[in-house]
Design a protein around this motif. Sequence first.
Motif, PDB file in Angstrom:
ATOM      1  N   SER A   1       0.856  -1.181   0.000  1.00  0.00           N
ATOM      2  CA  SER A   1       0.000   0.000   0.000  1.00  0.00           C
ATOM      3  C   SER A   1       0.893   1.233   0.000  1.00  0.00           C
ATOM      4  O   SER A   1       1.932   1.263   0.656  1.00  0.00           O
ATOM      5  N   THR A   2       0.480   2.250  -0.741  1.00  0.00           N
ATOM      6  CA  THR A   2       1.253   3.495  -0.746  1.00  0.00           C
ATOM      7  C   THR A   2       0.744   4.465   0.312  1.00  0.00           C
ATOM      8  O   THR A   2       1.342   5.515   0.522  1.00  0.00           O
ATOM      9  N   SER A   3      -0.322   4.107   1.005  1.00  0.00           N
ATOM     10  CA  SER A   3      -0.868   4.953   2.059  1.00  0.00           C
ATOM     11  C   SER A   3       0.142   5.066   3.203  1.00  0.00           C
ATOM     12  O   SER A   3       0.524   4.074   3.815  1.00  0.00           O
ATOM     13  N   GLY A   4       0.629   6.271   3.454  1.00  0.00           N
ATOM     14  CA  GLY A   4       1.598   6.508   4.518  1.00  0.00           C
ATOM     15  C   GLY A   4       3.028   6.193   4.135  1.00  0.00           C
ATOM     16  O   GLY A   4       3.912   6.196   4.983  1.00  0.00           O
ATOM     17  N   ALA A   5       3.287   5.928   2.855  1.00  0.00           N
ATOM     18  CA  ALA A   5       4.622   5.546   2.404  1.00  0.00           C
ATOM     19  C   ALA A   5       5.505   6.760   2.133  1.00  0.00           C
ATOM     20  O   ALA A   5       5.006   7.842   1.840  1.00  0.00           O
ATOM     21  N   VAL A   6       6.815   6.537   2.214  1.00  0.00           N
ATOM     22  CA  VAL A   6       7.755   7.581   1.798  1.00  0.00           C
ATOM     23  C   VAL A   6       7.716   7.656   0.277  1.00  0.00           C
ATOM     24  O   VAL A   6       7.379   6.679  -0.392  1.00  0.00           O
ATOM     25  N   GLU A   7       8.066   8.805  -0.268  1.00  0.00           N
ATOM     26  CA  GLU A   7       8.037   8.977  -1.720  1.00  0.00           C
ATOM     27  C   GLU A   7       8.939   7.937  -2.389  1.00  0.00           C
ATOM     28  O   GLU A   7      10.100   7.778  -2.034  1.00  0.00           O
ATOM     29  N   GLY A   8       8.368   7.218  -3.339  1.00  0.00           N
ATOM     30  CA  GLY A   8       9.119   6.196  -4.052  1.00  0.00           C
ATOM     31  C   GLY A   8       9.275   4.904  -3.289  1.00  0.00           C
ATOM     32  O   GLY A   8       9.984   4.006  -3.734  1.00  0.00           O
ATOM     33  N   GLY A   9       8.619   4.788  -2.152  1.00  0.00           N
ATOM     34  CA  GLY A   9       8.767   3.584  -1.344  1.00  0.00           C
ATOM     35  C   GLY A   9       7.439   2.996  -0.941  1.00  0.00           C
ATOM     36  O   GLY A   9       6.393   3.319  -1.497  1.00  0.00           O
ATOM     37  N   VAL A  10       7.493   2.119   0.019  1.00  0.00           N
ATOM     38  CA  VAL A  10       6.303   1.472   0.577  1.00  0.00           C
ATOM     39  C   VAL A  10       6.182   1.905   2.029  1.00  0.00           C
ATOM     40  O   VAL A  10       7.055   2.572   2.563  1.00  0.00           O
ATOM     41  N   CYS A  11       5.109   1.508   2.683  1.00  0.00           N
ATOM     42  CA  CYS A  11       4.908   1.863   4.091  1.00  0.00           C
ATOM     43  C   CYS A  11       5.450   0.741   4.971  1.00  0.00           C
ATOM     44  O   CYS A  11       4.911  -0.357   4.992  1.00  0.00           O
ATOM     45  N   LEU A  12       6.539   1.032   5.680  1.00  0.00           N
ATOM     46  CA  LEU A  12       7.152   0.095   6.619  1.00  0.00           C
ATOM     47  C   LEU A  12       7.067   0.653   8.029  1.00  0.00           C
ATOM     48  O   LEU A  12       7.150   1.860   8.226  1.00  0.00           O
ATOM     49  N   LYS A  13       6.920  -0.244   8.998  1.00  0.00           N
ATOM     50  CA  LYS A  13       6.993   0.135  10.413  1.00  0.00           C
ATOM     51  C   LYS A  13       7.844  -0.900  11.145  1.00  0.00           C
ATOM     52  O   LYS A  13       7.806  -2.077  10.832  1.00  0.00           O
ATOM     53  N   VAL A  14       8.598  -0.429  12.118  1.00  0.00           N
ATOM     54  CA  VAL A  14       9.457  -1.284  12.934  1.00  0.00           C
ATOM     55  C   VAL A  14       8.674  -1.739  14.160  1.00  0.00           C
ATOM     56  O   VAL A  14       7.938  -0.957  14.755  1.00  0.00           O
ATOM     57  N   VAL A  15       8.863  -2.998  14.554  1.00  0.00           N
ATOM     58  CA  VAL A  15       8.274  -3.531  15.781  1.00  0.00           C
ATOM     59  C   VAL A  15       9.365  -4.241  16.584  1.00  0.00           C
ATOM     60  O   VAL A  15      10.477  -4.408  16.102  1.00  0.00           O
ATOM     61  N   ASP A  16       9.034  -4.667  17.779  1.00  0.00           N
ATOM     62  CA  ASP A  16       9.907  -5.421  18.682  1.00  0.00           C
ATOM     63  C   ASP A  16      11.087  -4.572  19.143  1.00  0.00           C
ATOM     64  O   ASP A  16      12.193  -4.652  18.619  1.00  0.00           O
ATOM     65  N   PHE A  17      10.862  -3.798  20.171  1.00  0.00           N
ATOM     66  CA  PHE A  17      11.855  -2.842  20.662  1.00  0.00           C
ATOM     67  C   PHE A  17      12.599  -3.319  21.914  1.00  0.00           C
ATOM     68  O   PHE A  17      13.120  -2.516  22.664  1.00  0.00           O
ATOM     69  N   ASP A  18      12.669  -4.639  22.101  1.00  0.00           N
ATOM     70  CA  ASP A  18      13.309  -5.182  23.301  1.00  0.00           C
ATOM     71  C   ASP A  18      14.738  -4.689  23.493  1.00  0.00           C
ATOM     72  O   ASP A  18      15.178  -4.477  24.615  1.00  0.00           O
ATOM     73  N   TRP A  19      15.488  -4.535  22.418  1.00  0.00           N
ATOM     74  CA  TRP A  19      16.896  -4.159  22.522  1.00  0.00           C
ATOM     75  C   TRP A  19      17.136  -2.715  22.117  1.00  0.00           C
ATOM     76  O   TRP A  19      18.281  -2.252  22.095  1.00  0.00           O
ATOM     77  N   ALA A  20      16.105  -1.987  21.783  1.00  0.00           N
ATOM     78  CA  ALA A  20      16.237  -0.636  21.222  1.00  0.00           C
ATOM     79  C   ALA A  20      16.575   0.399  22.287  1.00  0.00           C
ATOM     80  O   ALA A  20      16.294   0.221  23.468  1.00  0.00           O
ATOM     81  N   GLY A  21      17.170   1.488  21.842  1.00  0.00           N
ATOM     82  CA  GLY A  21      17.482   2.585  22.743  1.00  0.00           C
ATOM     83  C   GLY A  21      18.360   3.616  22.059  1.00  0.00           C
ATOM     84  O   GLY A  21      18.507   3.617  20.838  1.00  0.00           O
ATOM     85  N   ASN A  22      18.945   4.463  22.857  1.00  0.00           N
ATOM     86  CA  ASN A  22      19.846   5.485  22.329  1.00  0.00           C
ATOM     87  C   ASN A  22      21.193   4.860  21.975  1.00  0.00           C
ATOM     88  O   ASN A  22      21.628   3.898  22.609  1.00  0.00           O
ATOM     89  N   ASN A  23      21.831   5.431  20.991  1.00  0.00           N
ATOM     90  CA  ASN A  23      23.132   4.969  20.514  1.00  0.00           C
ATOM     91  C   ASN A  23      24.110   4.729  21.667  1.00  0.00           C
ATOM     92  O   ASN A  23      24.367   5.628  22.473  1.00  0.00           O
ATOM     93  N   GLY A  24      24.615   3.489  21.759  1.00  0.00           N
ATOM     94  CA  GLY A  24      25.619   3.149  22.755  1.00  0.00           C
ATOM     95  C   GLY A  24      25.134   2.959  24.174  1.00  0.00           C
ATOM     96  O   GLY A  24      25.914   2.588  25.051  1.00  0.00           O
ATOM     97  N   GLU A  25      23.844   3.196  24.432  1.00  0.00           N
ATOM     98  CA  GLU A  25      23.306   3.068  25.791  1.00  0.00           C
ATOM     99  C   GLU A  25      22.615   1.732  26.047  1.00  0.00           C
ATOM    100  O   GLU A  25      22.208   1.460  27.173  1.00  0.00           O
ATOM    101  N   VAL A  26      22.447   0.924  25.007  1.00  0.00           N
ATOM    102  CA  VAL A  26      21.829  -0.396  25.141  1.00  0.00           C
ATOM    103  C   VAL A  26      22.814  -1.430  24.613  1.00  0.00           C
ATOM    104  O   VAL A  26      23.690  -1.114  23.809  1.00  0.00           O
ATOM    105  N   CYS A  27      22.666  -2.666  25.087  1.00  0.00           N
ATOM    106  CA  CYS A  27      23.610  -3.721  24.714  1.00  0.00           C
ATOM    107  C   CYS A  27      22.884  -4.935  24.166  1.00  0.00           C
ATOM    108  O   CYS A  27      21.707  -5.171  24.475  1.00  0.00           O
TER     109      CYS A  27
END
Length: 160
Positions: A94-120
């Motif tokens: 779907s192009t709804s909500g997509a970046v120009e020339g792209g598709v609509c992607l969303k990231v999930v599963d943030f168990d390890w996510a955080g600020n640069n260098g502050e998570v391991c």
Amino acid sequence: MHGLAPVLHGYRHLDGAPTAYVMEYLAPLSTSSPSEGWKTLHDFAESHDAGKYKNDIWTALDHLLTVMENERVVHGDLRANNLMIKVDAKDSPSTSGAVEGGVCLKVVDFDWAGNNGEVCYPSMRNESIPWPAGAGEPIVIGYDRKLVDTWWPTLISPSK
């Protein structure tokens, strides 16, 4: 903020436990939602015509990585099963909500996510995956792109 993840409704962190997040539900195509839905990029890539969308998917994925790098945030587990792609009733992106020339992607599963260098990276993880750094080491800018580079070239076969 950038529309690259489900809306965060709340979270709770308890010492010694992973942070729990309550996020927007990305509903799959169904009889109750027949016009648009979400599926993992991994599952989408297994569909017979995914190759013709490879450039559009890469445009969106590169945009997502660039935004993360500019915002100085890391995910740590940016594999195709942690990326959702919006599809229409014909299982096309779907192009709804997509970046120009792209598709609509969303990231999930943030168990390890955080600020640069502050998570391991956790001590227990699937060691058959070519992680950019060792268990217990900080996750830094560039590691998400390195991980994507390990699976992206073989994820989607070129269109026939």
